[in-house]
Design an enzyme around this catalytic site. Structure first.
Site, PDB file in Angstrom:
ATOM      1  N   HIS A 100       0.849  -1.187   0.000  1.00 22.23           N
ATOM      2  CA  HIS A 100       0.000   0.000   0.000  1.00 22.23           C
ATOM      3  C   HIS A 100       0.888   1.241   0.000  1.00 22.23           C
ATOM      4  O   HIS A 100       1.918   1.267   0.682  1.00 22.23           O
ATOM      5  CB  HIS A 100      -0.901   0.031   1.223  1.00 22.23           C
ATOM      6  CG  HIS A 100      -1.685  -1.225   1.431  1.00 22.23           C
ATOM      7  ND1 HIS A 100      -2.582  -1.700   0.509  1.00 22.23           N
ATOM      8  CD2 HIS A 100      -1.696  -2.112   2.458  1.00 22.23           C
ATOM      9  CE1 HIS A 100      -3.123  -2.814   0.956  1.00 22.23           C
ATOM     10  NE2 HIS A 100      -2.589  -3.091   2.124  1.00 22.23           N
ATOM     11  N   GLU A 117      -1.460  -0.153   8.281  1.00 17.74           N
ATOM     12  CA  GLU A 117      -2.386  -1.066   8.934  1.00 17.74           C
ATOM     13  C   GLU A 117      -1.669  -1.944   9.952  1.00 17.74           C
ATOM     14  O   GLU A 117      -0.447  -1.906  10.081  1.00 17.74           O
ATOM     15  CB  GLU A 117      -3.089  -1.947   7.888  1.00 17.74           C
ATOM     16  CG  GLU A 117      -2.138  -2.793   7.059  1.00 17.74           C
ATOM     17  CD  GLU A 117      -2.810  -3.413   5.835  1.00 17.74           C
ATOM     18  OE1 GLU A 117      -3.965  -3.069   5.531  1.00 17.74           O
ATOM     19  OE2 GLU A 117      -2.158  -4.253   5.185  1.00 17.74           O
ATOM     20  N   HIS A 175       3.619  -7.260   1.891  1.00 18.65           N
ATOM     21  CA  HIS A 175       3.018  -8.170   2.851  1.00 18.65           C
ATOM     22  C   HIS A 175       1.986  -9.053   2.162  1.00 18.65           C
ATOM     23  O   HIS A 175       1.552  -8.776   1.043  1.00 18.65           O
ATOM     24  CB  HIS A 175       2.343  -7.393   3.982  1.00 18.65           C
ATOM     25  CG  HIS A 175       1.247  -6.490   3.497  1.00 18.65           C
ATOM     26  ND1 HIS A 175       1.487  -5.236   2.986  1.00 18.65           N
ATOM     27  CD2 HIS A 175      -0.097  -6.673   3.414  1.00 18.65           C
ATOM     28  CE1 HIS A 175       0.346  -4.673   2.629  1.00 18.65           C
ATOM     29  NE2 HIS A 175      -0.637  -5.526   2.878  1.00 18.65           N
ATOM     30  N   ARG A 195      -1.248  -4.701  -6.226  1.00 17.87           N
ATOM     31  CA  ARG A 195      -1.032  -6.143  -6.241  1.00 17.87           C
ATOM     32  C   ARG A 195       0.270  -6.445  -6.957  1.00 17.87           C
ATOM     33  O   ARG A 195       0.467  -6.048  -8.104  1.00 17.87           O
ATOM     34  CB  ARG A 195      -2.224  -6.845  -6.917  1.00 17.87           C
ATOM     35  CG  ARG A 195      -2.250  -8.350  -6.714  1.00 17.87           C
ATOM     36  CD  ARG A 195      -3.476  -8.977  -7.385  1.00 17.87           C
ATOM     37  NE  ARG A 195      -4.714  -8.497  -6.808  1.00 17.87           N
ATOM     38  CZ  ARG A 195      -5.672  -7.890  -7.489  1.00 17.87           C
ATOM     39  NH1 ARG A 195      -5.547  -7.684  -8.779  1.00 17.87           N
ATOM     40  NH2 ARG A 195      -6.761  -7.484  -6.876  1.00 17.87           N
TER      41      ARG A 195
END
Length: 319
Positions: A100, A117, A175, A195
């Site tokens: 991200h 996150e 991740h 992605r």
């Protein structure tokens, strides 16, 4: 205090644990990969489940109650956009390797926010693993080559997942959640994902899923750390800090005895996410709400003191 209707997301990698964990019944779609518990993401806005404001969206609540709901500083910073997304994730299959962007990179590509996150692991399948961070130095050119030849997973640090494990994933860190993992995710309000690799998996139409190799190369933080796991000492009947960053602060409570929590110095909403057991929350106005595993409760910023009773384990998060 508020509970919201869960927003269930069908995915090609999802499983069946969320429905059972949340006690949602049997007549539900298969392959539920995510349950968005508290969400201000456009197109997936949470709706109040019950009480006098049942049916109102989270955006409506923020617009109506402003700083009284989210905290004055948060309202000045984010306006009517709720700043956190909380979800359960059930990975029956591997999720894609992804990254991200941070806020700066996201804005260059037309998104208002990046995504930092964290994961808190629930009871996962034996041997379930996840990827978090690089295990070896890479240049952007080496990264692109490893994506092209399908070896990028060899460059990633991997961990076997156990109940209570915590991982922080700042924007820019590669991740992936592996098959068998069941986690709570707390993140910035953003749905932007680049992605990197998807195991040559195809969608329902038989097409290879789109990759974002170039954008990911720009977003990746190529720093290598020795260990990417977050360590903490579990304790009972007190809050245990887990993550504190500019986007959210999260702690875990494991209570067998009643506990009073003081929020008088906090200018923010608070979200509780039930992990195990059940309990009852009473605020300083005398309002009471129940919480059990699989449920989430939003406490407005005007709540300055609460009492929690029951045998209950939960996450606490706020901005």
């Amino acid at each position: 205090m508020y509970k919201f209707n869960p927003i269930l997301k069908q995915t090609i990698w999802g499983g069946d644990r969320i429905a059972a964990f949340k006690r949602l019944g049997k007549d539900l779609p298969s392959s539920i990969g995510e349950s968005w518990e508290v969400s201000g993401v456009a197109g997936s806005i949470s709706v109040v489940a019950d009480g006098p404001e049942a049916g109102k969206s989270l955006t409506d609540l923020v617009a109506e109650h402003r700083g009284d709901l989210v905290g004055q500083e948060n309202f000045e910073r984010f306006g009517t956009e709720f700043p956190l997304l909380v979800k359960f994730i059930d990975a029956h299959q591997n999720l894609s390797i992804q990254v991200h962007p941070n806020d700066e990179v996201a804005r260059r590509h037309g998104f208002p926010h990046g995504k930092t996150e964290m994961w808190y692991a629930l009871k996962s399948a034996p041997g379930a693993q996840l990827y978090n961070g690089l295990r070896q130095p890479l240049t952007p050119e080496q990264y692109k080559q490893m994506v092209a030849d399908g070896t990028i997973v060899k460059a990633l640090a991997h961990y076997t997942v156990h109940d209570g494990d915590v991982f922080f994933i700042p924007a820019g860190r590669i991740h992936a959640i592996g098959a068998g993992c069941f986690v709570v995710e707390v993140q910035q309000t953003s749905d932007v994902t680049y992605r990197i690799y998807d195991y040559q998996r195809r969608d329902k139409q038989g097409n290879l899923r789109q990759l974002h190799t170039a954008k990911a190369a720009e977003a990746i933080d190529y720093t290598v750390k020795e260990n990417y796991r977050t360590y903490y000492e579990p304790m009972q009947d007190e809050g245990v800090p887990l993550i504190a960053c500019e986007h959210f602060t999260t702690a875990v409570y494991d209570l067998n005895e009643p506990m009073t929590i003081d929020y008088s110095e906090l200018d923010s909403f608070v979200i509780f996410v039930g992990l195990q057991g059940a309990g009852e929350i009473t605020d300083d106005s005398g309002e009471t709400i129940t919480i059990s595993e699989g449920e989430s409760v939003l406490l407005p910023a005007t709540v300055k003191n609460i009492r929690v009773e029951g045998t209950i384990k939960f996450l606490e998060t706020y901005v």
